[in-house]
Design an enzyme around this catalytic site. Structure first.
Site, mmCIF file in Angstrom:
data_model
loop_
_atom_site.group_PDB
_atom_site.id
_atom_site.type_symbol
_atom_site.label_atom_id
_atom_site.label_comp_id
_atom_site.label_asym_id
_atom_site.label_seq_id
_atom_site.Cartn_x
_atom_site.Cartn_y
_atom_site.Cartn_z
ATOM 1 N N CYS A 159 0.834 -1.209 0.000
ATOM 2 C CA CYS A 159 0.000 0.000 0.000
ATOM 3 C C CYS A 159 0.864 1.252 0.000
ATOM 4 O O CYS A 159 1.400 1.642 1.038
ATOM 5 C CB CYS A 159 -0.933 -0.024 1.210
ATOM 6 N N CYS A 218 -0.396 4.096 2.200
ATOM 7 C CA CYS A 218 -0.163 3.882 3.636
ATOM 8 C C CYS A 218 1.299 4.147 4.000
ATOM 9 O O CYS A 218 1.600 4.768 5.011
ATOM 10 C CB CYS A 218 -0.469 2.448 4.057
ATOM 11 N N ASP A 219 2.213 3.633 3.205
ATOM 12 C CA ASP A 219 3.616 3.571 3.636
ATOM 13 C C ASP A 219 4.577 4.439 2.830
ATOM 14 O O ASP A 219 5.750 4.542 3.191
ATOM 15 C CB ASP A 219 4.094 2.105 3.575
#
Ligand code: NDP
Length: 315
Positions: free
Chosen positions: A137, A140-141
């Site tokens: 993701c 997300c990261d």
């Protein structure tokens, strides 16, 4: 199998969608039962820090966030249980869900919040470096890879989108594509191919990762037919998978409308499925946004719909 228990509201899944549905259903006095499924807490428990969930200016650990949501749902009376839904009979009302192949729960409303599972290549190293440079993701990261070098695997729209997103943060992005072409839409292909920070490695396969504690590089094989292979290593700090997601809808799909991949199709902007009293929330019904925040929002909508359905039908 005999019905072992009856309820007004059954929620399957314990990601942001499931727990948010449980908070709302609990506060509406529906006494919901929630089954956590295979991965209690859902996909967020596989990441480390979550920085884009509203309300946490300093970020929050993914597992902690899910534990907090669980506590909040329990506080309003949700009956949270471990267990996996293994079969569904939605052929008639009230609906029946089998848990772990042994217990049958009959429910008047069903909220399906079973999420989606990111596909991985199946390399041992993906597990070894999980949370230490391997991610599925970018939203997300990606932030952790500012001014670093990353690789994205995949040649579809998701891979292109993730590569472009990461290129806004990282200093260099390699896109590892196994075929000699991209499968993504033409416009996404153009954006990727024209981007100065993105280098597309066609006909490449990632076969392993290396690094002391975290990812420091990827072992690649460039393949042009059987006889023309070249193996080499590339230094990277982050390895992002974008080879597709699989929605966890198998047991429900025979009764509902799904797309070709298995995402549950709901009515417009609502979590309503084609069956009255059955709602789908979160990633199992969302191939586009796939965020904890959007999942929580749709879980909220599903619980409000369940409450209205029960009250409209005097159940
Ligand atoms: P896709 O199935 O479209 O693409 C998956 C990609 O991963 C393909 O390039 C595929 O390669 C590659 N892949 C699969 N398995 C492996 C493997 N084992 N090793 C190496 N590569 C592999 O998935 P997406 O998630 O990209 O998209 C899903 C759907 O969602 C699509 O319909 C897409 O168009 C849509 N979408 C739309 C967006 C938008 O409109 N903004 C954004 C994101 C997704 P190969 O081509 O060789 O099979």
């Amino acid at each position: 199998m005999e019905v072992t228990e009856k309820t007004r509201c059954l929620i399957i899944g314990s990601g942001p969608a499931g727990y948010t549905a449980a908070i709302y259903a609990g506060r509406a006095n529906l006494s919901p039962i929630l089954y956590e499924g295979l991965q209690p807490g859902g996909q967020l428990t596989t990441t480390t820090e979550v920085e884009n969930f509203p309300g946490y200016p300093e970020g929050v650990d993914g597992t902690q966030l899910m534990e907090d949501l669980k506590k909040q749902a329990a506080r309003f009376g949700a009956d949270i249980r471990s267990g996996l839904a293994t079969a569904a009979d939605l052929s008639k009302f009230p609906y029946k869900i089998t848990i772990e192949g042994e217990k049958v729960i009959e429910t008047q409303t069903l909220i399906i919040a079973t999420g989606a599972t990111a596909q991985y290549l199946g390399l041992e190293d993906e597990k070894k470096y999980a949370g230490m440079g391997v991610s599925a993701c970018a939203t997300c990261d990606g932030f952790f890879y500012r001014k670093k070098t990353v690789a994205v695997v995949g040649g579809g729209d998701t891979a292109c989108e993730e590569a472009i997103y990461l290129a806004g943060l990282a200093s260099k992005v390699y896109l590892i594509v196994r075929k000699p072409f991209l499968r993504a839409s033409k416009i996404m292909q153009r954006r990727v191919l024209d981007h100065e920070k993105i280098e597309v490695l066609f006909e490449h396969n990632a076969v392993g990762l290396f690094g002391d504690k975290a990812v420091e590089g990827v072992h690649l094989v460039k393949r042009r037919g059987e006889s023309d292979e070249k193996a080499y290593d590339l230094a990277i700090d982050g390895f992002f998978l974008a080879i597709g997601h699989k929605p966890n809808s198998d047991i429900f799909a025979p009764y509902l409308k799904t797309d070709a991949i298995g995402y549950i199709i709901t009515e417009g902007d609502t979590p309503r499925t084609k069956l009255p009293g059955v709602f789908a929330a979160g990633d199992v019904a969302d191939s586009v946004y796939r965020q904890a925040t959007t999942a929580a929002g749709s879980g909220c909508k599903a619980a409000i719909e369940a409450e209205r359905y029960l009250s409209d039908h005097k159940l």
